[in-house]
Enzyme design. Sequence first.
Site, mmCIF file in Angstrom:
data_model
loop_
_atom_site.group_PDB
_atom_site.id
_atom_site.type_symbol
_atom_site.label_atom_id
_atom_site.label_comp_id
_atom_site.label_asym_id
_atom_site.label_seq_id
_atom_site.Cartn_x
_atom_site.Cartn_y
_atom_site.Cartn_z
ATOM 1 N N CYS A 1 70.991 39.185 -18.340
ATOM 2 C CA CYS A 1 72.302 39.096 -19.006
ATOM 3 C C CYS A 1 72.771 37.654 -19.201
ATOM 4 O O CYS A 1 73.707 37.406 -19.963
ATOM 5 C CB CYS A 1 73.345 39.872 -18.220
ATOM 6 S SG CYS A 1 72.876 41.572 -17.922
ATOM 7 N N HIS B 1 80.710 37.537 -19.617
ATOM 8 C CA HIS B 1 79.747 38.638 -19.805
ATOM 9 C C HIS B 1 80.449 39.950 -19.503
ATOM 10 O O HIS B 1 81.092 40.100 -18.467
ATOM 11 C CB HIS B 1 78.563 38.411 -18.860
ATOM 12 C CG HIS B 1 77.657 39.592 -18.722
ATOM 13 N ND1 HIS B 1 77.232 40.322 -19.796
ATOM 14 C CD2 HIS B 1 77.089 40.171 -17.619
ATOM 15 C CE1 HIS B 1 76.448 41.313 -19.371
ATOM 16 N NE2 HIS B 1 76.353 41.239 -18.062
ATOM 17 N N ASN C 1 77.794 47.338 -21.188
ATOM 18 C CA ASN C 1 77.057 46.115 -20.878
ATOM 19 C C ASN C 1 75.845 46.020 -21.807
ATOM 20 O O ASN C 1 74.939 46.844 -21.733
ATOM 21 C CB ASN C 1 76.611 46.181 -19.412
ATOM 22 C CG ASN C 1 75.816 44.962 -18.978
ATOM 23 O OD1 ASN C 1 75.390 44.154 -19.801
ATOM 24 N ND2 ASN C 1 75.596 44.836 -17.681
HETATM 25 O O1 UT7 Z 1 74.657 42.800 -15.893
HETATM 26 C C1 UT7 Z 1 74.555 43.173 -14.539
HETATM 27 C C2 UT7 Z 1 74.504 44.652 -14.426
HETATM 28 N N1 UT7 Z 1 75.183 45.305 -13.376
HETATM 29 C C3 UT7 Z 1 76.480 45.199 -12.982
HETATM 30 O O2 UT7 Z 1 77.231 44.384 -13.378
HETATM 31 C C4 UT7 Z 1 76.935 46.231 -11.989
HETATM 32 C C5 UT7 Z 1 77.846 45.711 -10.928
HETATM 33 N N2 UT7 Z 1 78.360 46.804 -10.136
HETATM 34 C C6 UT7 Z 1 79.310 47.651 -10.600
HETATM 35 O O3 UT7 Z 1 79.796 47.462 -11.703
HETATM 36 C C7 UT7 Z 1 79.761 48.780 -9.721
HETATM 37 O O4 UT7 Z 1 79.168 48.645 -8.445
HETATM 38 C C8 UT7 Z 1 79.434 50.180 -10.315
HETATM 39 C C9 UT7 Z 1 80.301 50.448 -11.538
HETATM 40 C C10 UT7 Z 1 77.976 50.280 -10.716
HETATM 41 C C11 UT7 Z 1 79.714 51.269 -9.279
HETATM 42 O O5 UT7 Z 1 81.061 51.203 -8.873
HETATM 43 P P1 UT7 Z 1 81.420 51.292 -7.319
HETATM 44 O O6 UT7 Z 1 82.888 51.298 -7.216
HETATM 45 O O7 UT7 Z 1 80.668 50.175 -6.635
HETATM 46 O O8 UT7 Z 1 80.872 52.716 -6.926
HETATM 47 P P2 UT7 Z 1 79.798 53.075 -5.814
HETATM 48 O O9 UT7 Z 1 78.430 52.636 -6.257
HETATM 49 O O10 UT7 Z 1 80.319 52.592 -4.509
HETATM 50 O O11 UT7 Z 1 79.857 54.651 -5.860
HETATM 51 C C12 UT7 Z 1 80.998 55.364 -5.436
HETATM 52 C C13 UT7 Z 1 80.753 56.845 -5.650
HETATM 53 C C14 UT7 Z 1 79.418 57.315 -5.062
HETATM 54 O O12 UT7 Z 1 79.621 58.599 -4.531
HETATM 55 P P3 UT7 Z 1 79.715 58.805 -2.943
HETATM 56 O O13 UT7 Z 1 78.414 58.289 -2.396
HETATM 57 O O14 UT7 Z 1 80.893 57.985 -2.508
HETATM 58 O O15 UT7 Z 1 79.908 60.276 -2.807
HETATM 59 C C15 UT7 Z 1 78.529 57.425 -6.283
HETATM 60 O O16 UT7 Z 1 77.515 58.373 -6.123
HETATM 61 O O17 UT7 Z 1 80.699 57.140 -7.042
HETATM 62 C C16 UT7 Z 1 79.513 57.868 -7.346
HETATM 63 N N3 UT7 Z 1 79.093 57.570 -8.686
HETATM 64 C C17 UT7 Z 1 79.540 58.237 -9.774
HETATM 65 N N4 UT7 Z 1 80.403 59.267 -9.877
HETATM 66 C C18 UT7 Z 1 80.669 59.718 -11.132
HETATM 67 C C19 UT7 Z 1 78.236 56.597 -9.123
HETATM 68 N N5 UT7 Z 1 78.118 56.632 -10.451
HETATM 69 C C20 UT7 Z 1 78.918 57.648 -10.883
HETATM 70 C C21 UT7 Z 1 79.233 58.166 -12.158
HETATM 71 N N6 UT7 Z 1 80.115 59.186 -12.222
HETATM 72 N N7 UT7 Z 1 78.698 57.660 -13.289
#
Ligand code: UT7
Length: 322
Positions: free
Chosen positions: A112, A249, A279
């Site tokens: 990215c 970004h 993204n």
């Molecule tokens: O260019 C670089 C590319 N990447 C990035 O920039 C990503 C950087 N990270 C992020 O943007 C965030 O970490 C995410 C948006 C990917 C995730 O957000 P988060 O607040 O860190 O969520 P999490 O990974 O802590 O997940 C929380 C919950 C989990 O459930 P449990 O384990 O608490 O029951 C996930 O399984 O949300 C769940 N979850 C979803 N639920 C509904 C993860 N993805 C989804 C989804 N829909 N799409």
Amino acid sequence: MTYTEIKGTGSYTPSKVLTNEDLTKIVETSDEWITSRTGIKRRHIATDEYTIDLAEQAAIKAIQNAGIDKVDIDLVVVATVTPDHYFPGVSQLLQARLGLGKIMAFDINAACSGFLYALEIVDKMIKSGAYKTALIVGAETLTRLTDWSDRNTCVLFGDAAGAMIIGTSETDKIKDIIIGSDGDVNSYLICDNVELKNPYENDKSTQDHIHMNGREVFKFATRIMPQTVRDLLERNHLVLDDLDSIVAHQANERIIDKAARDLNYPLEKCFLNIHEYGNTSAASVPLAIDEAIRSGKLKRGDTFITVAFGGGFTWGGALIKY
Ligand code: UT7
């Protein structure tokens, strides 16, 4: 001393739109979850176009907006993690499609942050006096690396291209660029290449998809983006008030919001279009800059910082007077 400037910008996104509602039919997710965690509402996806097609459309617009004759272009750099072939590169096919003659053209991969890396390369090549006018493009069809059964990643990405013409200037406009990388030995953000093959085991290699430890990437992003902005300001003896805008970004609105809060910079002065595209990796920065210009949020004479982070880990930032 040779100075450089942005002569013109252009961008292109496929017309097919995948909404959060559409995604709820593919994986267990909701519009509420995606919007509140990322700010994304839609993403544009390529169904019958390739990276080269997106790059070409963005490049044509950038050349038109720069008001230059394409014969003046003597350098093409395309940043992408999704080239259509291992070789030839998107850059070389683009050179041929646009009829740019036998000039230097090459692809780079810095995920990215790729567009910032491309900017650093062409900025220094032009400042060396060896080149005069460069076409740089960030172009991606990330949907081909997306695992559509993984809700942790498939809601995040989209396809797009953004392009810029960089040329010589009488005054100092592309003032400073910071670039860095730090090997991601923990594989927090990774997409494997096809497996090794050898003549003794003739099984078919398979394509991997994006794997991500979202929390670790989030932590890295929210640390490196404000740090890069602070470093750029400090070494140029400027303060945040000197900036008309920050164009970051577009990975996650919460990342930009947290970075802005840490800097104590108003979010309203940070350009945002993530709700529409998600993204788009190397295309994200030039797409955002082009849209900021088209919407009048970035005007000639404005001073802004553009900043990115990505797989690698890589990062980059540029202080620019438009
Ligand atoms: O260019 C670089 C590319 N990447 C990035 O920039 C990503 C950087 N990270 C992020 O943007 C965030 O970490 C995410 C948006 C990917 C995730 O957000 P988060 O607040 O860190 O969520 P999490 O990974 O802590 O997940 C929380 C919950 C989990 O459930 P449990 O384990 O608490 O029951 C996930 O399984 O949300 C769940 N979850 C979803 N639920 C509904 C993860 N993805 C989804 C989804 N829909 N799409």
